[in-house]
Scaffold this motif. Structure first.
Motif, PDB file in Angstrom:
ATOM      1  N   LEU A  94       1.084  16.182  -1.256  1.00  0.00           N
ATOM      2  CA  LEU A  94       0.360  14.840  -0.927  1.00  0.00           C
ATOM      3  C   LEU A  94      -0.155  14.267  -2.346  1.00  0.00           C
ATOM      4  N   SER A  95      -0.412  13.197  -2.445  1.00  0.00           N
ATOM      5  CA  SER A  95      -0.653  12.343  -3.681  1.00  0.00           C
ATOM      6  C   SER A  95      -1.987  11.490  -3.354  1.00  0.00           C
ATOM      7  N   ALA A  96      -2.940  11.389  -4.431  1.00  0.00           N
ATOM      8  CA  ALA A  96      -4.123  10.839  -4.030  1.00  0.00           C
ATOM      9  C   ALA A  96      -4.180   9.244  -3.861  1.00  0.00           C
ATOM     10  N   HIS A  97      -3.151   8.949  -4.771  1.00  0.00           N
ATOM     11  CA  HIS A  97      -3.044   7.230  -4.965  1.00  0.00           C
ATOM     12  C   HIS A  97      -2.680   6.645  -3.763  1.00  0.00           C
ATOM     13  N   LYS A  98      -2.299   7.274  -2.758  1.00  0.00           N
ATOM     14  CA  LYS A  98      -1.529   6.734  -1.611  1.00  0.00           C
ATOM     15  C   LYS A  98      -2.578   6.540  -0.510  1.00  0.00           C
ATOM     16  N   GLU A 152      15.201  11.248   1.881  1.00  0.00           N
ATOM     17  CA  GLU A 152      13.928  11.629   1.101  1.00  0.00           C
ATOM     18  C   GLU A 152      13.876  10.947   0.065  1.00  0.00           C
ATOM     19  N   HIS A 153      12.559  11.079  -0.514  1.00  0.00           N
ATOM     20  CA  HIS A 153      12.053  10.393  -1.919  1.00  0.00           C
ATOM     21  C   HIS A 153      12.906  11.199  -2.844  1.00  0.00           C
ATOM     22  N   HIS A 154      13.162  10.160  -4.076  1.00  0.00           N
ATOM     23  CA  HIS A 154      13.957  10.831  -5.122  1.00  0.00           C
ATOM     24  C   HIS A 154      13.308  12.122  -5.644  1.00  0.00           C
ATOM     25  N   ALA A 155      12.134  12.216  -5.671  1.00  0.00           N
ATOM     26  CA  ALA A 155      11.285  13.475  -6.019  1.00  0.00           C
ATOM     27  C   ALA A 155      11.949  14.539  -5.499  1.00  0.00           C
ATOM     28  N   VAL A 156      12.131  14.552  -4.180  1.00  0.00           N
ATOM     29  CA  VAL A 156      12.890  15.626  -3.313  1.00  0.00           C
ATOM     30  C   VAL A 156      14.428  15.508  -3.698  1.00  0.00           C
ATOM     31  N   THR A 198       7.194  20.070   3.687  1.00  0.00           N
ATOM     32  CA  THR A 198       7.086  18.500   3.807  1.00  0.00           C
ATOM     33  C   THR A 198       6.567  17.771   2.963  1.00  0.00           C
ATOM     34  N   ASP A 199       7.442  16.700   2.437  1.00  0.00           N
ATOM     35  CA  ASP A 199       6.536  15.685   1.641  1.00  0.00           C
ATOM     36  C   ASP A 199       5.728  14.791   2.472  1.00  0.00           C
ATOM     37  N   ALA A 200       4.484  15.047   2.412  1.00  0.00           N
ATOM     38  CA  ALA A 200       3.580  14.171   3.335  1.00  0.00           C
ATOM     39  C   ALA A 200       3.028  13.172   2.455  1.00  0.00           C
ATOM     40  N   VAL A 201       3.445  12.859   1.277  1.00  0.00           N
ATOM     41  CA  VAL A 201       2.836  11.642   0.367  1.00  0.00           C
ATOM     42  C   VAL A 201       2.434  10.371   1.223  1.00  0.00           C
ATOM     43  N   GLN A 202       3.176   9.859   2.141  1.00  0.00           N
ATOM     44  CA  GLN A 202       2.956   8.636   2.701  1.00  0.00           C
ATOM     45  C   GLN A 202       2.311   8.978   4.012  1.00  0.00           C
ATOM     46  N   GLY A 207       0.167  14.847  -8.792  1.00  0.00           N
ATOM     47  CA  GLY A 207       0.707  13.752  -7.672  1.00  0.00           C
ATOM     48  C   GLY A 207       2.035  14.383  -6.911  1.00  0.00           C
ATOM     49  N   GLY A 208       2.321  13.606  -6.202  1.00  0.00           N
ATOM     50  CA  GLY A 208       3.503  13.759  -4.957  1.00  0.00           C
ATOM     51  C   GLY A 208       4.669  14.485  -5.997  1.00  0.00           C
ATOM     52  N   SER A 209       5.131  13.914  -6.955  1.00  0.00           N
ATOM     53  CA  SER A 209       6.417  14.285  -7.473  1.00  0.00           C
ATOM     54  C   SER A 209       6.400  15.626  -8.101  1.00  0.00           C
ATOM     55  N   ASN A 259       8.511   8.216   6.166  1.00  0.00           N
ATOM     56  CA  ASN A 259       9.555   7.766   5.326  1.00  0.00           C
ATOM     57  C   ASN A 259       8.707   6.684   4.519  1.00  0.00           C
ATOM     58  N   ASN A 260       9.032   6.630   3.099  1.00  0.00           N
ATOM     59  CA  ASN A 260       8.047   5.852   2.359  1.00  0.00           C
ATOM     60  C   ASN A 260       8.680   4.251   2.542  1.00  0.00           C
ATOM     61  N   GLU A 261       9.937   4.121   2.897  1.00  0.00           N
ATOM     62  CA  GLU A 261      10.326   2.665   2.842  1.00  0.00           C
ATOM     63  C   GLU A 261      10.232   2.088   4.217  1.00  0.00           C
ATOM     64  N   ASN A 282       0.662  -1.384   0.002  1.00  0.00           N
ATOM     65  CA  ASN A 282       0.037   0.091  -0.144  1.00  0.00           C
ATOM     66  C   ASN A 282       0.959   1.309   0.082  1.00  0.00           C
ATOM     67  N   ALA A 283       2.030   1.209   0.324  1.00  0.00           N
ATOM     68  CA  ALA A 283       2.873   2.282   0.231  1.00  0.00           C
ATOM     69  C   ALA A 283       3.162   2.744  -1.210  1.00  0.00           C
ATOM     70  N   ALA A 284       3.321   1.648  -2.035  1.00  0.00           N
ATOM     71  CA  ALA A 284       3.225   1.836  -3.482  1.00  0.00           C
ATOM     72  C   ALA A 284       2.243   2.489  -4.156  1.00  0.00           C
TER      73      ALA A 284
HETATM   74  C1  LIG Z   1       7.409  10.091   0.065  1.00  0.00           C
HETATM   75  C2  LIG Z   1       7.008  10.101  -1.390  1.00  0.00           C
HETATM   76  N1  LIG Z   1       7.254  11.386  -2.199  1.00  0.00           N
HETATM   77  C3  LIG Z   1       6.805  11.563  -3.230  1.00  0.00           C
HETATM   78  C4  LIG Z   1       6.294  10.220  -3.940  1.00  0.00           C
HETATM   79  C5  LIG Z   1       5.869  10.485  -5.420  1.00  0.00           C
HETATM   80  O1  LIG Z   1       4.486  10.473  -5.567  1.00  0.00           O
HETATM   81  P1  LIG Z   1       3.710  10.327  -6.764  1.00  0.00           P
HETATM   82  O2  LIG Z   1       3.698   9.009  -7.096  1.00  0.00           O
HETATM   83  O3  LIG Z   1       2.449  10.969  -6.652  1.00  0.00           O
HETATM   84  O4  LIG Z   1       4.379  11.203  -7.976  1.00  0.00           O
HETATM   85  C6  LIG Z   1       6.164   9.042  -3.514  1.00  0.00           C
HETATM   86  C7  LIG Z   1       5.811   7.997  -4.275  1.00  0.00           C
HETATM   87  O5  LIG Z   1       5.959   6.730  -3.788  1.00  0.00           O
HETATM   88  C8  LIG Z   1       6.303   8.910  -2.065  1.00  0.00           C
HETATM   89  O6  LIG Z   1       6.475   7.723  -1.313  1.00  0.00           O
END
Ligand SMILES: Cc1ncc(COP(=O)(O)O)c(C=O)c1O
Length: 398
Positions: free
Chosen positions: A197-201, A98-102, A174-178, A68-70, A149-151, A6-8
């Motif tokens: 934030l990102s809807a699909h999470k 951090e996530h690679h988007a950051v 803050t990246d609050a995607v998770q 989305g989050g990125s 953290n996403n992992e 579900n984190a994916a």
């Molecule tokens: C912490 C975090 N930031 C950013 C993203 C990127 O989000 P998105 O897939 O909506 O671009 C993710 C996606 O796994 C994430 O876990």
């Protein structure tokens, strides 16, 4: 099948789907059109903005819809960087996990002359507010620290970091995607200036997200064109996805306490079960973690083989290793918390939700235990550990 990733991404909720359907079928008007049919879409868009704002504790005109989050992470960081540049402030603080988007956005800014400080992460997967305080300089234009953290699922002291940034007059993103939809967030109370934030999470659709930007900060465009999103994000709005996101977010936020209590109970059962596997260790703080996150490292295991064999048993999980993305490097997150390379390769992330039953959890425990034993029996690396030719990293414990 047991879906434990579900984190994916998460399954679209029925509520979100039902909210979206009218905008995919009959109400397909463009929200920028002036006639009443288009204005129906505009109304849905603005209602969704209100819903997102109410659940984040901010004003509707502080909500920008993105893909989305990125995209939100990119826009937030670039906004603060361009503002900083104007004031001769070109120092940014973030963390090593951090996530690679950051991280990749920051790397790009580094090439443009910005100085980036990546804070070390404690072995429990948490960065402290005092580390942030110590790193802030006169030329710091942004602190960006992920909410969770996403992992490894560890939750950061966001309110404390927010306080430090407010006191020092530095923008805090803050990246609050998770975290969004899983933990209670109030951007005003927590002194958060920008949030992604990102809807699909959180059981919303893919391709929709939010960037919250505090009033007074002018977002920098990443996409130029039409006047959508207060002129800060051009492109015809994805109304069905935005409506679905708001509906899923509202539903999750309304049930956040009961859902997270139930999920955390199942998570703890899973952790206790997996801890019985010899030479294994939980990644990240045991309690200060997302209700649905279980992340482990196992000695003498290749994460990819573990995932493939679990897939054979109908279990969808994920590994921290980056091999699937074409690199043989282990996860930067696991290395950041001090896991040695050979152990970081043997990682497993299981992310569950409140829909799991105890039986599902027990099936996962049984399957993982069985697969690990089989893989270890085939592994020359494991034989070296057993024969004492290599030292163990973890305790046997059982
Ligand atoms: C912490 C975090 N930031 C950013 C993203 C990127 O989000 P998105 O897939 O909506 O671009 C993710 C996606 O796994 C994430 O876990």
């Amino acid at each position: 099948m047991i879906y434990a990733d579900n984190a994916a991404t998460t399954m679209l909720s029925k509520t979100a789907l039902n909210a979206m359907l009218p905008y995919l079928e009959k109400n397909f008007g463009n929200a920028s059109s002036l006639y009443a049919f288009g204005q129906k879409s505009k109304e849905a868009l603005e209602e969704s903005r209100e819903t997102m704002a109410k659940n984040l504790g901010c004003r509707a005109d502080e909500i920008y819809f993105t893909s989305g989050g990125s995209e939100s992470d990119n826009q937030a960081i670039i906004t603060a960087a361009r503002l900083g540049e104007k004031n001769n402030k070109k120092h940014i603080i973030s963390t090593a996990f951090e996530h690679h988007a950051v991280l990749h956005t920051l790397e790009n800014l580094k090439k443009q002359g910005f100085e980036i400080t990546l804070l070390d992460v404690h072995s429990n997967g948490i960065v402290s507010a005092s580390q942030v305080r110590d790193a802030i300089r006169d030329d710091t234009c942004l602190v960006t620290v992920m909410y969770a953290n996403n992992e490894i699922g560890t939750i950061q002291p966001i309110s404390e970091i927010g306080n430090v940034c407010r006191e020092k007059g530095v923008i805090f993103h803050t990246d609050a995607v998770q975290a969004a939809g899983h933990l209670k967030i109030n951007v005003k109370e927590q002194n958060i200036d920008m949030l992604s934030l990102s809807a699909h999470k959180f059981n919303g659709p893919k391709g929709a997200g939010v960037l919250y930007v505090k009033k007074g900060i002018r977002p920098e465009n990443l996409i130029f064109g039409g006047a959508q999103e207060h002129g800060k994000r051009a492109g015809t709005e994805n109304v069905p996805a935005i409506v679905g996101m708001a509906s899923a977010f509202n539903e999750n936020c309304n049930n956040i306490e009961s859902n997270s209590a139930k999920t955390a109970e199942l998570r703890d059962r899973l952790i206790e079960g997996l801890e019985k596997i010899p030479y294994s260790e939980l990644n990240g703080d045991r309690h200060n973690r997302l209700p649905g996150n279980v992340s482990f490292c196992f000695e003498g295991i290749e994460g990819e083989s573990l995932l493939l064999l679990l897939d054979d048993k109908g279990i969808c999980a994920s590994s921290g290793s980056a091999c699937t993305s074409g690199s043989l490097d282990p996860s930067h997150v696991l290395l950041a918390i001090g896991r040695p390379h050979e152990v970081a390769h043997g990682s497993l992330r299981l992310t569950i939700d409140d829909k799991f039953s105890e039986k599902d959890i027990d099936t996962i425990i049984e399957s993982v235990t069985d697969v690990i034993e089989r893989l270890r029996n085939m592994s020359p690396f494991w034989r070296d550990l057993v024969n004492g030719k290599r030292p163990h990293v973890f305790e046997k414990r059982r």
